[in-house]
Motif scaffolding. Structure first.
Motif, PDB file in Angstrom:
ATOM      1  N   LYS A   1      -3.252  -3.048  -3.071  1.00 18.28           N
ATOM      2  CA  LYS A   1      -3.708  -2.998  -1.705  1.00 18.28           C
ATOM      3  C   LYS A   1      -3.821  -0.789  -1.568  1.00 18.28           C
ATOM      4  N   LYS A   2      -2.491  -0.941  -1.738  1.00 14.30           N
ATOM      5  CA  LYS A   2      -1.762  -0.008  -1.463  1.00 14.30           C
ATOM      6  C   LYS A   2      -2.824   1.337  -2.428  1.00 14.30           C
TER       7      LYS A   2
ATOM      8  N   LEU B   1      -5.688   0.445  -3.743  1.00 12.07           N
ATOM      9  CA  LEU B   1      -7.211   0.494  -2.938  1.00 12.07           C
ATOM     10  C   LEU B   1      -7.462   1.296  -1.694  1.00 12.07           C
ATOM     11  N   HIS B   2      -6.212   1.746  -1.119  1.00 14.47           N
ATOM     12  CA  HIS B   2      -6.636   2.427   0.227  1.00 14.47           C
ATOM     13  C   HIS B   2      -6.981   4.171   0.429  1.00 14.47           C
TER      14      HIS B   2
ATOM     15  N   ARG C   1     -10.834   0.097  -0.285  1.00 16.45           N
ATOM     16  CA  ARG C   1     -10.334  -0.865   0.524  1.00 16.45           C
ATOM     17  C   ARG C   1     -11.812  -1.593   1.537  1.00 16.45           C
ATOM     18  N   GLU C   2     -12.836  -0.524   1.402  1.00 17.97           N
ATOM     19  CA  GLU C   2     -13.320  -1.331   2.389  1.00 17.97           C
ATOM     20  C   GLU C   2     -14.834  -1.810   0.886  1.00 17.97           C
TER      21      GLU C   2
ATOM     22  N   ARG D   1     -11.493  -6.158  -2.601  1.00 21.59           N
ATOM     23  CA  ARG D   1     -10.319  -7.142  -1.963  1.00 21.59           C
ATOM     24  C   ARG D   1      -8.858  -7.882  -3.036  1.00 21.59           C
TER      25      ARG D   1
END
Length: 92
Positions: free
Chosen positions: A59-60, A62-63, A68-69, A72
């Motif tokens: 998640k980090k 992807l952000h 991240r948008e 998932r």
């Protein structure tokens, strides 16, 4: 212990991104990370890398890459995580 990360949908973003992800995971976890066609395999000693920690790292990543948008992280089978593209509903 071996954890698999299914990146079949993420690889459409480019091979450089996949290399960057593998390097990011190796740097953060300190264990062996192998890239294969549709997945990344993280090999660690026993329980050195938990599924929950890998999910947080994904998640980090992807952000950090502003994905991240669009993507998932979901749990799959016992030792598998999957990076899936989010289904975007069309507004009427």
């Amino acid at each position: 212990m071996e954890m698999r990360i299914d990146i079949s949908e993420l690889k459409d973003e480019g091979s450089d991104l996949i290399k960057e992800l593998a390097n990011f995971l190796e740097e953060k976890t300190g264990v062996e990370v192998k890239k294969e066609t549709n997945e990344i395999i993280v090999k660690g000693e026993e329980e050195s890398v938990s599924k929950k920690y890998l999910r947080v790292l994904l998640k980090k990543f992807l952000h950090k890459n502003e994905l991240r948008e669009s993507f998932r992280v979901i749990g799959g089978k016992e030792n598998t995580l999957t990076v899936k593209e989010k289904k975007i509903e069309e507004e009427e």
